[in-house]
Design a protein around this motif. Structure first.
Motif, PDB file in Angstrom:
ATOM      1  N   GLY A  93       0.823  -1.211   0.000  1.00 15.55           N
ATOM      2  CA  GLY A  93       0.000   0.000   0.000  1.00 15.55           C
ATOM      3  C   GLY A  93       0.849   1.249   0.000  1.00 15.55           C
ATOM      4  N   GLY A  94       0.321   2.326   0.582  1.00 14.09           N
ATOM      5  CA  GLY A  94       1.043   3.583   0.608  1.00 14.09           C
ATOM      6  C   GLY A  94       0.729   4.439  -0.598  1.00 14.09           C
ATOM      7  N   LEU A  95       1.426   5.589  -0.667  1.00 16.07           N
ATOM      8  CA  LEU A  95       1.110   6.559  -1.705  1.00 16.07           C
ATOM      9  C   LEU A  95       1.452   6.065  -3.109  1.00 16.07           C
ATOM     10  CD1 LEU A  95       2.343   9.627   0.294  1.00 16.07           C
ATOM     11  CD2 LEU A  95      -0.012   9.123  -0.349  1.00 16.07           C
ATOM     12  N   GLY A  96       2.342   5.047  -3.178  1.00 17.05           N
ATOM     13  CA  GLY A  96       2.694   4.483  -4.476  1.00 17.05           C
ATOM     14  C   GLY A  96       1.478   3.919  -5.185  1.00 17.05           C
ATOM     15  N   THR A  97       0.460   3.501  -4.420  1.00 19.43           N
ATOM     16  CA  THR A  97      -0.765   2.980  -5.017  1.00 19.43           C
ATOM     17  C   THR A  97      -1.352   3.993  -5.992  1.00 19.43           C
ATOM     18  OG1 THR A  97      -1.131   2.090  -2.829  1.00 19.43           O
ATOM     19  CG2 THR A  97      -2.907   1.816  -4.414  1.00 19.43           C
ATOM     20  N   PHE A  98      -1.359   5.250  -5.570  1.00 18.43           N
ATOM     21  CA  PHE A  98      -1.906   6.304  -6.427  1.00 18.43           C
ATOM     22  C   PHE A  98      -1.079   6.460  -7.700  1.00 18.43           C
ATOM     23  CE2 PHE A  98      -3.993   7.182  -2.567  1.00 18.43           C
ATOM     24  CZ  PHE A  98      -5.164   7.821  -2.897  1.00 18.43           C
ATOM     25  N   ILE A  99       0.234   6.365  -7.536  1.00 20.76           N
ATOM     26  CA  ILE A  99       1.112   6.548  -8.692  1.00 20.76           C
ATOM     27  C   ILE A  99       0.905   5.400  -9.677  1.00 20.76           C
ATOM     28  CG2 ILE A  99       3.523   6.717  -9.415  1.00 20.76           C
ATOM     29  CD1 ILE A  99       4.101   8.013  -6.698  1.00 20.76           C
ATOM     30  N   LEU A 100       0.893   4.155  -9.166  1.00 23.35           N
ATOM     31  CA  LEU A 100       0.683   2.995 -10.040  1.00 23.35           C
ATOM     32  C   LEU A 100      -0.667   3.086 -10.752  1.00 23.35           C
ATOM     33  CD1 LEU A 100       1.910  -0.168  -8.132  1.00 23.35           C
ATOM     34  CD2 LEU A 100       2.970   1.053 -10.015  1.00 23.35           C
ATOM     35  N   LEU A 101      -1.663   3.437  -9.950  1.00 20.59           N
ATOM     36  CA  LEU A 101      -3.014   3.543 -10.489  1.00 20.59           C
ATOM     37  C   LEU A 101      -3.063   4.632 -11.555  1.00 20.59           C
ATOM     38  CD1 LEU A 101      -5.278   1.791  -9.444  1.00 20.59           C
ATOM     39  CD2 LEU A 101      -6.100   3.717  -8.103  1.00 20.59           C
ATOM     40  N   GLY A 102      -2.382   5.731 -11.284  1.00 24.52           N
ATOM     41  CA  GLY A 102      -2.338   6.850 -12.217  1.00 24.52           C
ATOM     42  C   GLY A 102      -1.725   6.439 -13.533  1.00 24.52           C
ATOM     43  N   ILE A 103      -0.621   5.673 -13.477  1.00 21.60           N
ATOM     44  CA  ILE A 103       0.029   5.212 -14.701  1.00 21.60           C
ATOM     45  C   ILE A 103      -0.897   4.241 -15.423  1.00 21.60           C
ATOM     46  CG2 ILE A 103       1.969   3.878 -15.608  1.00 21.60           C
ATOM     47  CD1 ILE A 103       3.628   4.909 -13.239  1.00 21.60           C
ATOM     48  N   ASP A 104      -1.485   3.334 -14.636  1.00 21.33           N
ATOM     49  CA  ASP A 104      -2.294   2.280 -15.219  1.00 21.33           C
ATOM     50  C   ASP A 104      -3.527   2.845 -15.905  1.00 21.33           C
ATOM     51  OD1 ASP A 104      -2.535  -0.580 -15.506  1.00 21.33           O
ATOM     52  OD2 ASP A 104      -4.417  -0.309 -14.396  1.00 21.33           O
ATOM     53  N   ARG A 105      -4.142   3.838 -15.295  1.00 19.13           N
ATOM     54  CA  ARG A 105      -5.383   4.380 -15.852  1.00 19.13           C
ATOM     55  C   ARG A 105      -5.145   5.623 -16.677  1.00 19.13           C
ATOM     56  NH1 ARG A 105      -9.451   3.684 -10.887  1.00 19.13           N
ATOM     57  NH2 ARG A 105      -9.124   1.467 -10.605  1.00 19.13           N
ATOM     58  N   ASN A 106      -3.854   5.922 -16.857  1.00 16.97           N
ATOM     59  CA  ASN A 106      -3.500   7.112 -17.618  1.00 16.97           C
ATOM     60  C   ASN A 106      -4.187   8.343 -17.018  1.00 16.97           C
ATOM     61  OD1 ASN A 106      -2.300   8.602 -19.547  1.00 16.97           O
ATOM     62  ND2 ASN A 106      -3.841   8.188 -21.121  1.00 16.97           N
ATOM     63  N   ASN A 107      -4.174   8.404 -15.693  1.00 18.70           N
ATOM     64  CA  ASN A 107      -4.848   9.484 -14.980  1.00 18.70           C
ATOM     65  C   ASN A 107      -3.796  10.339 -14.268  1.00 18.70           C
ATOM     66  OD1 ASN A 107      -6.180  11.080 -13.119  1.00 18.70           O
ATOM     67  ND2 ASN A 107      -7.782   9.557 -12.752  1.00 18.70           N
ATOM     68  N   THR A 108      -3.474  11.461 -14.901  1.00 23.31           N
ATOM     69  CA  THR A 108      -2.405  12.308 -14.372  1.00 23.31           C
ATOM     70  C   THR A 108      -2.731  12.821 -12.977  1.00 23.31           C
ATOM     71  OG1 THR A 108      -2.383  13.104 -16.623  1.00 23.31           O
ATOM     72  CG2 THR A 108      -0.789  14.073 -15.132  1.00 23.31           C
ATOM     73  N   GLY A 109      -4.030  13.084 -12.736  1.00 17.45           N
ATOM     74  CA  GLY A 109      -4.430  13.601 -11.437  1.00 17.45           C
ATOM     75  C   GLY A 109      -4.031  12.660 -10.308  1.00 17.45           C
ATOM     76  N   LEU A 110      -4.340  11.360 -10.510  1.00 20.15           N
ATOM     77  CA  LEU A 110      -3.993  10.365  -9.491  1.00 20.15           C
ATOM     78  C   LEU A 110      -2.486  10.308  -9.293  1.00 20.15           C
ATOM     79  CD1 LEU A 110      -6.241   7.246 -10.196  1.00 20.15           C
ATOM     80  CD2 LEU A 110      -6.104   8.605  -8.104  1.00 20.15           C
TER      81      LEU A 110
END
Lengths: 508, 325
Positions: A162-179
């Motif tokens: 877990g941790g904040l990296g989840t947001f970064i991975l999710l952001g890359i995966d979903r192509n969501n710069t905001g995340l």
């Protein structure tokens, strides 16, 4: 910017959880690293040769790429928080050890002589003279270590900590710069704030510093104790692969299980990793359930030759049987949709070249410029087998899943692999080429768990079986679209589906 | 009456096959201020550090109060011996008061008593406790720092204090002030001080007795006057001469008495009570001013009369001074 604010508002809850996880992982690693490195450095101060040896060892440890280190730790200690903390400790050792060692060994020899001449004991000299003098340098080592740890801890998300990296991975995966930005900025802010706190420690009076340190340790210890306590009540851990679809599915599982049994609490670990990683986590009891696909089971998880041209039911039966005999796992009944591999092109490309089937690609072989996921390129049921089955000679660029849709949308590539339920097919107006040779196996999603777990939790099995035969491909595309493109939360999308299909008892 | 405190018996010290101190035999008496003087490499600092075992001796025996120092636990031995370093080496993270309190604290003196003692000592050396107590060493001048260094060594009132070239890094004015301080504290605490220096003038000013060392050998041990008048060999004479002031005006008045002896009082024709007094530490410059109007000078040391000088005596010294150089 507005995207970022919107994501922040939507994800407040997740963010605070991730932030706390990140903080706990980082501080725990830091405290343990201090406990190891500082006494070690003190011990070697009078032994320069040993000190040299340790400096070398810690420097070498520092050079191991963090991703490789995490990978190396998985077979030893599994996945989750423990390997993440171990890896972070290893990185933190060098700056703390080196600064403590240098801080003490560089003290003016006349001051050491004075302390000796006054008859100070070794301990008294250490605490009254040496440590206070070396303290600024030790603290600066700790700060360096901390910044390193907070940054590297973003990788912890890769191994399910877990941790904040989840947001970064999710952001890359979903192509969501905001995340992605949310994760990155929070992690940077955390590093800055913690660094400031440590700087305060440096100037604070010893008494205040001790009190503050005590408070921090008690808070961390309390949180640790609480999580141990919380784990004693029946908690079922459900994980999902990277992406929105597994995320939606595990939220459905959670709702269904919790609605069926008040005494069970479900913990979700979305975006937990890739196929084999989850499979191993399940086998090692680090998770209890995850949604798997019948086709993936046959292709990668079990041994044995796969007969060609199986129907969906046959595929499921074979996967279920092999999982039971080879790994003592139980695959529950699958849902309706078939999320198989597919090859997709843009609608314009399809029209220009009159493409209907995959076989049609052979005529325009030289014009093809495919961008595909590494996993697809490398699989027997992916590009490798496809090339043989269709006698195609193409070489694909490997791309991250989310990036290949961007690439085809911007005409950088003209052929991509896809899953038949991907929301991007709808979003980017892509057309699927018909698998006229029936090459791709059936991929139907179903909950996978240990046989022993299924036996011990009949209520869970009943709850999950409610999804058997439900959810069509369009349903799934629609839900993926809501999460990926409309940025709705997977939990709300899942809940909406269950409620509208009357699958939740007593939940309005 | 002299009671021996420290005795060196056939003490040798060998560093990496080089003899630093060779067959040292020396008795330092209770209550005296003993100065070991010599050039660098003469073995004086090594000899000093063998007393509190910062340097282990190679062979021989050192006793304090007839007790072999190697039979005592080293920390207990050191706890009873004050120590002042050339590098001063105050603990930089502690305040002035904390530095002074280091040894009393180790001796478990009550806190209130330590605080009182600290303030007393600071006042004694002319540093206002209210101003200096909570300062850090880095906020003090070199001279102020070494005052604290001395207080740190004497705060627990040890019977024995070792000082290793404590003033060699200080400016001449601070040096003089601190020399006076050492003498004052010596009288107040009535302790034994072993003082190492390479400065013959300092040795002459401070020492009740002086030991001159060269290349690991102790050449001569005696009172300043005896050494000045009867140097045991040319080296001692040279060493004595080489350390005099560069400028004749800066020569101490007391030195003339040391070298030539004072006037026989029977030859002094003036009324003794009317002869102006001058401290032995004053320079010839001051003496010239007085002698321009008066025939005689009374030289004192800490207020105690040492002897008388007249114009002839001074001129005699001046002529020899020129001849010497």
């Amino acid at each position: 910017m507005t995207n970022l604010i919107q994501v922040f508002i939507e994800r407040r809850g997740d963010l605070s959880v991730a932030l706390w996880q990140h903080l706990v992982i980082s501080i725990t690693a830091l405290v343990i690293a201090i406990i190891i490195a500082v006494p070690l450095a003190i011990w070697v101060v009078r032994r320069p040769k040993v000190a040299e040896f340790f400096l070398q060892v810690t420097s070498v440890l520092q050079t191991i790429p963090s991703l490789a280190l995490l990978g190396l730790l998985i077979p030893l200690v599994g996945i989750g928080t423990v390997p993440a903390i171990i890896a972070l400790i290893i990185y933190a050792l060098l700056p703390i050890f080196q600064n403590t060692y240098l801080g003490i060994s560089e003290i003016d020899s006349s001051i050491e002589e004075a302390a000796d001449a006054f008859g100070m004991s070794r301990m008294r000299k250490l605490f009254k003279v040496e440590l206070p003098i070396a303290l600024p340098q030790i603290i600066s080592g700790i700060r360096t270590a901390l910044v390193l740890i907070v940054g590297t801890a973003t990788l912890a998300a890769l191994i399910g900590a877990g941790g904040l990296g989840t947001f970064i991975l999710l952001g890359i995966d979903r192509n969501n710069t905001g995340l992605l930005l949310l994760g990155a900025i929070s992690s940077a802010l955390l590093a800055i704030i913690l660094s400031l706190i440590i700087r305060w420690f440096q100037t604070a009076k010893p008494k205040q510093a001790l009190i503050a340190l005590g408070v921090i340790l008690v808070a961390l210890g309390g949180s640790g104790a609480y999580s141990v306590y919380a784990n004693r009540t029946e908690t079922i851990t459900i994980a999902g692969k990277l992406g929105s679809e597994p995320d939606i599915l595990i939220n459905m599982y959670k709702d269904l299980i919790e609605a069926n049994d008040d005494h069970v609490k479900v913990t979700l670990k979305p975006n937990f990793g890739k196929t084999t990683f989850l499979f191993n986590a399940l086998k090692h009891d680090q998770i209890d359930i995850y949604p798997e696909f019948t086709g993936s089971v046959l292709e990668t998880l079990v041994k044995g030759k796969n007969p060609k041209g199986l129907t969906a039911d046959q595929t499921y039966a074979l996967a279920k049987k092999r999982l039971a005999t080879q790994a003592d796992l139980q695959l529950l009944k699958p849902m309706a949709y078939n999320n198989t591999y597919a090859l997709a092109v843009t609608k314009t490309f399809q029209q220009t070249h009159h493409l209907k089937t995959i076989s049609d690609l052979r005529q325009i072989e030289t014009e093809l410029n495919p961008g595909m996921t590494l996993e697809f390129i490398d699989r027997e049921d992916g590009l490798r087998g496809l090339k043989k089955a269709y006698d195609l000679d193409v070489t694909a660029k490997s791309m991250e899943p989310a990036l290949r849709y961007e690439a085809i949308h911007k005409d950088r590539v003209n052929l991509v692999d896809a899953y038949s339920t991907d929301s991007e097919l709808r979003q980017y107006q892509l057309a699927i080429l018909k698998d006229d040779q029936h090459f791709f196996p059936t991929y139907q999603g179903a909950p996978l768990m240990k046989a022993s777990f299924a036996k011990a939790h009949p209520k869970v099995v009943t709850a999950l079986n409610q999804l058997a035969g439900k959810i069509s491909e369009t349903d799934m595309q629609e839900m993926n679209y809501k999460v990926n493109v409309q940025h709705k939360s997977a939990a709300s999308v899942a809940r909406q589906y269950l409620v509208s299909h009357d699958l939740l008892k007593g939940v309005k | 009456m002299t009671t021996p405190l420290i005795e060196f018996q056939h003490v040798d010290k060998v560093f990496n096959q080089q003899t630093a101190v060779s067959d040292l035999n020396l008795t330092i008496n209770q209550g005296e201020l003993f100065v070991l003087v010599g050039a660098s490499g003469s073995g004086k600092t090594t000899s000093l550090k063998m007393i509190n075992r910062l340097e282990p001796m190679t062979s021989g025996q050192i006793t304090i109060n007839d007790q072999d120092i190697t039979t005592l636990p080293v920390r207990q031995l050191r706890l009873e011996i004050g120590y002042v370093l050339q590098q001063i080496a105050l603990f930089p993270t502690m305040t002035v008061a904390q530095n002074i309190a280091v040894i009393p604290e180790m001796k478990q003196m009550p806190k209130a008593q330590i605080n009182k003692l600290t303030d007393e000592l600071l006042t004694e050396v002319g540093l206002d406790p209210a101003v200096y107590r909570d300062r850090k060493p880095s906020e003090l001048s070199g001279g102020e720092q070494q005052r604290i260094g001395i207080l740190r060594a004497v705060a627990a009132q040890p019977k024995l204090v070792l000082m290793d070239e404590p003033f060699s890094a200080l400016d001449p004015i601070s040096r003089q002030q601190l020399q006076d301080l050492v003498l004052r504290l010596h009288h107040r605490f009535n302790n034994t001080i072993v003082f190492v220096t390479h400065d013959m003038t300092e040795a002459l000013k401070l020492g009740d007795r002086i030991g001159i060392m060269r290349q690991g050998q102790l050449l001569q041990v005696d009172t300043p006057t005896a050494i000045a008048q009867h140097p045991v060999n040319d080296f001692v004479k040279e060493f004595f001469g080489a350390n005099r002031a560069k400028n004749v005006y800066d020569v101490y008045v007391g030195r003339i008495g040391l070298v030539l002896g004072y006037l026989d009082t029977t030859n002094v024709t003036a009324e003794l009570s009317q002869i102006p007094e001058i401290d032995g530490q004053a320079t010839l410059r001051a003496a010239f001013e007085i002698l321009a109007k008066q025939n005689y000078l009374a030289v004192t040391k800490e207020g105690v009369l040492q002897g008388y000088l007249d114009r002839q005596k001074i001129l005699d010294y001046l002529s020899r001074y020129t001849a010497e150089s």
